[in-house]
Write an enzyme that holds these catalytic residues in place. Structure first.
Site, PDB file in Angstrom:
ATOM      1  CG  ASP A 244     -15.419  23.322  52.880  1.00  0.00           C
ATOM      2  OD1 ASP A 244     -14.827  22.722  53.305  1.00  0.00           O
ATOM      3  OD2 ASP A 244     -14.826  22.956  51.884  1.00  0.00           O
TER       4      ASP A 244
ATOM      5  CG  ASP B 129     -14.903  30.325  47.940  1.00  0.00           C
ATOM      6  OD1 ASP B 129     -15.675  30.068  48.041  1.00  0.00           O
ATOM      7  OD2 ASP B 129     -13.899  29.685  48.302  1.00  0.00           O
TER       8      ASP B 129
ATOM      9  CB  CYS C 244      -0.682  47.442  42.820  1.00  0.00           C
ATOM     10  SG  CYS C 244      -0.934  46.553  43.358  1.00  0.00           S
TER      11      CYS C 244
ATOM     12  CB  CYS D 181       0.236  44.994  47.695  1.00  0.00           C
ATOM     13  SG  CYS D 181       1.463  44.424  46.328  1.00  0.00           S
TER      14      CYS D 181
ATOM     15  CB  CYS E  20       2.880  46.719  43.046  1.00  0.00           C
ATOM     16  SG  CYS E  20       2.332  46.282  42.433  1.00  0.00           S
TER      17      CYS E  20
ATOM     18  CG  HIS F 233       0.776  42.194  42.578  1.00  0.00           C
ATOM     19  ND1 HIS F 233       0.233  43.436  42.679  1.00  0.00           N
ATOM     20  CD2 HIS F 233      -0.280  41.612  41.917  1.00  0.00           C
ATOM     21  CE1 HIS F 233      -0.243  43.539  41.702  1.00  0.00           C
ATOM     22  NE2 HIS F 233      -0.614  42.382  41.007  1.00  0.00           N
TER      23      HIS F 233
END
Lengths: 394, 394
Positions: A92, A288, A326, A328, A331, A357
């Site tokens: 930014d 974002d 999930c 991931c 998980c 996660h």
């Protein structure tokens, strides 16, 4: 790879499936960028970011300018090398952080005088300085300086900030045209006294930013003028600062309608999972937000049934994963009971696993959205998501 | 796999190369165990522990008993399952932590009355309770309760604590013999009112602990009596509490000389890298210490040239890894400059990466020590290590 953006498919809603080529990899859009404020996504190693499939992250110019300093980063080869991250980076302009300093800053036509939140030292951020700092950081996409204002703000104040933003965009465009990419040394901007260093990312591009608060006509006018200056991409800034979601969508839509269809559109600082789908349907390609990372550290975990507050006593003996659908790493391996214990004991691993996660959840959401656009089912996807979240847990 | 220990080679110094078989994997000895106080090695995921090659970690009974509670962990299948760790786990008896509570505890022949550091609640830790709690956790190796005392302590006080430790070891031996492994329900110990849960690790074993302070003759006597009770392994406790290194070695050696050669010897709570080699040469097979993890969080990083304090300004622009001869994930990827920045900015990733490196350093040291024993070069290795560390950086 020079910067390039292609729209692969457009949904009737206005949502676009796209592909953005950057000097550090190809990003599928709509894309969500995790926030790596100080050159680190809090709690995740760069290996974890790679495993998660993060294509582009956001770093904050304001924070890196103050610590460790853009010149130091330039001398060490730029931000990618400094943080050992070979994916894409968007920076930014520093404007949003500076405007958030409230009592510590004063805005004028030249730029923003502000005092560091770290040590109180005095600084001047100008459009030229914002470019210089981001050139030193060597991000793939930089942002020109804009004036962010609070919500609510009246029409006159909003019009003034939009006009100044446009003036600063002109100065930025002019500097970028004069220096020519690849021939710009750090220190050649507004502050010729600073130490010179080689440019780390000669193919870096800068996006313009549309302002205009929650007034659709001001957004339209500001976008039209900005487009005349010609940028490789456009951000919609100054939203998600407290206004109702409907106003965010309205303002974003007004801006998007005036932006060229072949350039990427980046809505800064958003959003909640259910809002992200709406923004995509406004024609937004990039977003974002600190929500997945900050909420993770506060124990708020995203699931397909809505947010789950892991500190809740009901999870103390719960052997299920955060989200049973999930895939991931967290998980697949850890229970709610263990995650609650880590959170209650204030363990570092709580932040690490929760963040992993939540970032995975947001990236998964973006994958699902892109797939829905590709299959022409975004409208149904959006309805189903809303319905699921409304019947969710707490 | 039932518990088994083999000595593969003995060095002239007394150092032993060994192999310990546990229900959760084979551990090469001499071994160093990172400390995972509350069921997590602070800052490391279990995946990272696996990648580092951690064979066995230590968890603290006191902390897990208070939070989240041993009965909860037992209901969830034991500590291995709770924290998703398939390597070996050693638990202490809780004694050391309880004795560290100072004003919050009172020792009697029955056990130790103490108040929780978390909520002030009153508890009684007896030898029987220590076994019950560790049975519920289901560690691979548990410890019987001992009485730890401060340094310095006079001979009479030391003798009294050693006698009480021996008495508690007898009660522990008796309980373990009576219950028989595999037939012991949680709650069958000192506190029959607690909820019963199935035993998660029927092949768990318990080590006895030698006390006797810094008095070699008391250590010898205590060890002899303890060995008469017969344990599958022996710990040397109550050392590394402030006494000079020479006294630690002297007391450990006195104990070791009375311990059976075919059983593992565990020196609790040590040590610095240069001390570890000395302890191995005293015939110690296992060690644990918070040094690598706690120092990592304080920015003290271990290198082959001595400790490096990453917050030092000299590292601000240093593009080298922590240790140029280290092959860990952190040294392969990140610079001192980046690690200093993360530390200065108080980023979570500082703790994560620093801990990863330090644990790798300790495990690497143990690998080098085992290799030196195997090749008969431990004495030379020890001299070279001392010389390197004396000419080191700070």
């Amino acid at each position: 790879m020079p910067f390039k953006f292609e729209v692969l498919k457009t949904d009737p809603s206005g949502a676009r499936l796209g592909r953005m080529t950057t000097p550090h990899g190809v990003i599928e859009t709509p894309a969500f960028m995790p926030v790596g404020t100080a050159g680190t996504v809090k709690g995740l190693t760069q290996q974890a970011l790679e495993q998660l499939g993060v294509g582009m992250l956001l770093a904050n110019t304001y924070h890196l300018y103050l610590r460790p300093g853009h010149e130091l980063i330039a001398r060490l080869g730029g931000l990618h090398r400094f943080m050992s991250w070979q994916g894409a980076i968007l920076t930014d302009s520093g404007g949003f952080q500076v405007f958030s300093l409230a009592d510590l800053r004063k805005v004028g036509d030249e730029g923003v005088h502000f005092r560091s939140h770290l040590d109180g030292s005095a600084h001047l951020l100008t459009p030229e300085k914002a470019i210089e700092v981001q050139r030193a950081l060597g991000s793939d996409i930089g942002m020109v300086l804009d004036e962010c204002i609070e919500y609510p703000a009246d029409r006159e104040r909003t019009r003034g900030a939009a006009a100044r933003t446009l003036d600063w965009a002109r100065r930025s465009r002019s500097l970028l045209d004069n220096i020519g990419l690849g021939s710009f040394d750090v220190g050649a901007g507004s502050d010729p006294g600073t130490e010179s260093a080689k440019i780390c990312n000669p193919e870096q591009v800068f996006f313009g930013i549309v302002q205009g608060g929650t007034f659709p006509d001001l957004r339209r006018e500001n976008a039209c003028r900005l487009v005349e200056l010609g940028f490789p991409g456009y951000a919609v800034g100054g939203l998600a600062v407290g206004e109702p979601h409907e106003l965010t969508c309205e303002a974003a839509t007004a801006a998007v309608e005036e932006l060229p269809g072949d350039k990427p559109r980046y809505l800064m600082g958003v959003g909640k999972p259910e809002q992200i789908v709406d923004f995509v349907r406004c024609g937004i390609d990039m977003m974002d937000c600190v929500l997945p990372t900050r909420n993770a550290r506060n124990g708020c975990l995203y699931t397909r049934q809505g947010p789950l507050h892991i500190k809740n006593a009901r999870y103390a003996g719960d052997s299920r994963p955060i989200d049973e659908t999930c895939g991931c790493m967290v998980c697949m391996r850890y229970s709610r009971a263990y995650l609650r214990h880590l959170f209650q004991a204030n363990e570092i691993l709580a932040a690490v696993l929760n963040t992993h996660h939540n970032v995975h959840f947001f990236l998964d959401l973006m994958r699902a959205i892109r797939e829905a656009i590709a299959f022409g089912s975004l409208s149904r996807f959006s309805s189903e998501l809303q319905a699921r979240l409304e019947t969710g847990q707490s």
